[in-house]
Design an enzyme around this catalytic site. Structure first.
Site, PDB file in Angstrom:
ATOM      1  N   ARG A 121     -16.805  19.898  77.057  1.00 31.55           N
ATOM      2  CA  ARG A 121     -17.612  20.608  76.067  1.00 31.55           C
ATOM      3  C   ARG A 121     -18.936  19.900  75.764  1.00 31.55           C
ATOM      4  NH1 ARG A 121     -15.113  24.747  73.745  1.00 31.55           N
ATOM      5  NH2 ARG A 121     -16.313  24.667  71.813  1.00 31.55           N
ATOM      6  N   ARG A 129      -9.287  10.904  81.517  1.00 32.79           N
ATOM      7  CA  ARG A 129     -10.512  11.372  80.867  1.00 32.79           C
ATOM      8  C   ARG A 129     -10.817  10.548  79.627  1.00 32.79           C
ATOM      9  NH1 ARG A 129     -10.421  17.450  79.162  1.00 32.79           N
ATOM     10  NH2 ARG A 129     -12.167  16.645  77.963  1.00 32.79           N
ATOM     11  N   CYS A 164      -9.777  20.607  77.367  1.00 33.53           N
ATOM     12  CA  CYS A 164      -8.333  20.792  77.437  1.00 33.53           C
ATOM     13  C   CYS A 164      -7.938  22.194  76.994  1.00 33.53           C
ATOM     14  CB  CYS A 164      -7.631  19.755  76.558  1.00 33.53           C
ATOM     15  SG  CYS A 164      -7.902  18.061  77.121  1.00 33.53           S
ATOM     16  N   ILE A 218      -5.372  22.938  63.321  1.00 33.95           N
ATOM     17  CA  ILE A 218      -6.692  22.871  63.961  1.00 33.95           C
ATOM     18  C   ILE A 218      -6.762  23.758  65.193  1.00 33.95           C
ATOM     19  CG2 ILE A 218      -8.441  21.337  64.913  1.00 33.95           C
ATOM     20  CD1 ILE A 218      -7.839  20.927  61.924  1.00 33.95           C
ATOM     21  N   ASP A 223      -5.404  15.071  67.121  1.00 38.30           N
ATOM     22  CA  ASP A 223      -5.131  14.304  68.334  1.00 38.30           C
ATOM     23  C   ASP A 223      -4.040  13.253  68.129  1.00 38.30           C
ATOM     24  OD1 ASP A 223      -6.993  15.727  69.757  1.00 38.30           O
ATOM     25  OD2 ASP A 223      -8.572  14.239  69.602  1.00 38.30           O
ATOM     26  N   ARG A 246     -11.497  27.895  71.750  1.00 37.16           N
ATOM     27  CA  ARG A 246     -12.507  27.005  71.176  1.00 37.16           C
ATOM     28  C   ARG A 246     -13.874  27.666  71.366  1.00 37.16           C
ATOM     29  NH1 ARG A 246     -11.141  21.272  73.867  1.00 37.16           N
ATOM     30  NH2 ARG A 246     -12.278  20.423  72.101  1.00 37.16           N
ATOM     31  N   LYS A 287     -14.385   7.620  72.715  1.00 35.79           N
ATOM     32  CA  LYS A 287     -14.891   8.657  73.618  1.00 35.79           C
ATOM     33  C   LYS A 287     -15.631   9.745  72.860  1.00 35.79           C
ATOM     34  CE  LYS A 287     -12.083  11.997  74.872  1.00 35.79           C
ATOM     35  NZ  LYS A 287     -12.774  13.284  74.540  1.00 35.79           N
ATOM     36  N   ASN A 288     -15.075  10.174  71.730  1.00 35.87           N
ATOM     37  CA  ASN A 288     -15.645  11.305  71.012  1.00 35.87           C
ATOM     38  C   ASN A 288     -16.915  10.968  70.243  1.00 35.87           C
ATOM     39  OD1 ASN A 288     -13.691  13.074  71.939  1.00 35.87           O
ATOM     40  ND2 ASN A 288     -12.320  12.699  70.215  1.00 35.87           N
TER      41      ASN A 288
END
Length: 446
Positions: free
Chosen positions: A104, A424, A128, A338, A316, A133, A33-34
């Protein structure tokens, strides 16, 4: 196909999970996904078609499809997991207000839109709720590259007569800011150097796609990314890497439930930190012709974990590991470096019987940027503790799988709401879990 925040406004269904069954068998990990959502944005940099394979059918992809279509791009599914994006013309320089807070991705569209039409009006990003952020790094970088930035209450308006290369020093190796600068720099006049850049595998995969499009990008060994701007980019075809977060989730599930699962498509090079953590706790792995198999190798024991930027332990991966540590003997410490507010989900785990205490100190390794700032960014996990099924509400994407994993481990049945967050980023989680023996059902909302 769903678009906009409507795709995130309500659960499609609840999950009912009865715990106690080890997961066994195989599961195929989906595309990352990222990486893929950013590669879809990168398609705006050319008028020619861009084809991306290994695309998961998830809510996040649906949202980006809607954004691209609103801007004037044609987006077609050419296969179950293949997508074609053609931005021959840009019909709109701004995204609709309905995308405010959706995710984002909109902020990453500034560079491509500046190159294509000279301006962009982007709603403020969301995603999220895991801590602050801010987008300061993004906007400061665009200013250095020659963009005028006008900040509005719910949006950002940027415009330029032409972006130029710049030397940009990131105070922190932000993934989003690095991606934003790369997307803005590939067609800028001159050379851009990103100092202290993020170098996650998903960023490298997007760079590989941009290189196929004709971009000139070098990743140096000292966290520098050097981009030499070119006049135009062409269309291309690209197969995205598999999702290392999903792979890690199923790996942790195999170990936590005392099962054995072959994760098809998992790559050891993407999971070295995760594999080391699982080994310390009691998990094992083996390479297979199609990926990696994960299993419980011995009784689970406590371990200390610290998240960090790549090549450190991915933030994650923290949530499923915390759940795994509730079943390990002894006191474990998890230090999150993070995001400053990523342990909120542990309150519901405590209600299931987990013994987790939060602490504002940096408890593993050196002090991090949250030291002495009153953020509860370390957790002490004592185990093993039996968990009992209960009603759970998912607060964010990655906590979602930790709750699913908790329900699989717990005695009794859990009902999970907030499933829209999990969906998601996870393709067909119910189908994949039930195929491995998990007792997971969906139920209508209300």
């Amino acid at each position: 196909m769903s678009t906009g925040t409507d795709a995130m406004s309500a659960d499609r269904h609840l999950y009912r999970i009865t715990g106690g069954m080890p997961l066994k068998g195989e599961v195929k990990v989906s595309g990352a996904k990222n990486a893929i959502t950013k590669q879809m944005v990168a398609a705006l940099l050319t008028e020619e078609p861009v084809r991306i394979a290994n695309v998961p059918r998830i809510v996040e992809v649906d949202l980006v499809v809607g954004m691209l279509q609103q801007l004037g791009a044609t987006v077609d599914w050419t296969g179950r997991h293949e997508i074609r994006v053609e931005a021959g013309t840009i019909a709109d320089s701004g995204l609709a207000e309905r995308y405010t807070g959706a995710n984002r991705i909109p902020i990453l569209m500034m560079g491509p839109l500046l190159h294509r039409v000279g301006e962009a009006v982007i709603p403020l990003p969301g995603g999220c709720q895991i801590g602050k952020r801010p987008i300061d790094y993004h906007l400061d970088a665009l200013r250095q590259m020659g963009a005028e930035v006008i900040e509005q209450p719910t949006a950002v308006h940027v415009r330029t007569t032409g972006l130029v290369g710049a030397h940009i020093e990131l105070a922190f190796p932000s993934v989003g800011a690095t991606e934003n600068i790369v997307l803005a720099a590939v067609l800028a006049r001159g050379t851009t150097v990103i100092h202290n850049a993020a170098i996650e595998p998903e960023i490298i995969d997007t760079i590989l796609m941009l290189q196929k499009m004709g971009a000139l990008i070098e990743v140096q060994t000292d966290r520098r990314i050097v981009i030499e701007g070119v006049k135009r980019l062409r269309g291309t075809g690209h197969t995205a890497i598999t999702d290392r977060v999903e792979a890690a989730s199923f790996a942790a599930a195999a170990v936590a439930t005392g099962g054995s699962v072959e994760v098809i498509g998992a790559r050891q090079t993407d999971l070295t930190g995760l594999i080391n953590s699982l080994h310390r706790i009691g998990g094992g792995f083996a390479e297979t012709p199609r990926g990696l198999a994960f299993y419980r190798a011995r009784d689970l024991t406590a371990a200390n974990i610290r998240t960090d930027v790549h090549p450190g332990l991915l933030t994650d991966w923290q949530q499923p590991l915390v759940l795994l540590l509730t079943q390990a003997k002894g006191a474990s410490i998890v230090h999150e470096t993070i995001y400053e507010d990523r342990f909120g989900y542990t309150e519901q785990l405590r209600q299931m019987g987990a013994r987790i205490e939060l602490n504002t100190a940096c408890l593993v390794g050196d002090s991090c940027r949250f030291a002495n700032r009153d953020h509860a960014h370390s957790a002490v996990v004592n185990g093993p503790t039996p968990l009992t099924g209960r009603d759970l509400e998912i607060p964010d994407l990655r906590a979602g799988f930790a709750f699913v994993l908790a329900a699989l481990v717990a005695e009794g049945t859990s009902t999970i709401s907030g499933t829209r967050y999990l969906e998601r980023g996870y393709e067909d989680p119910v189908g994949k879990l039930t195929a491995m023996g998990g007792q997971v059902e969906t139920a209508p909302v209300g």
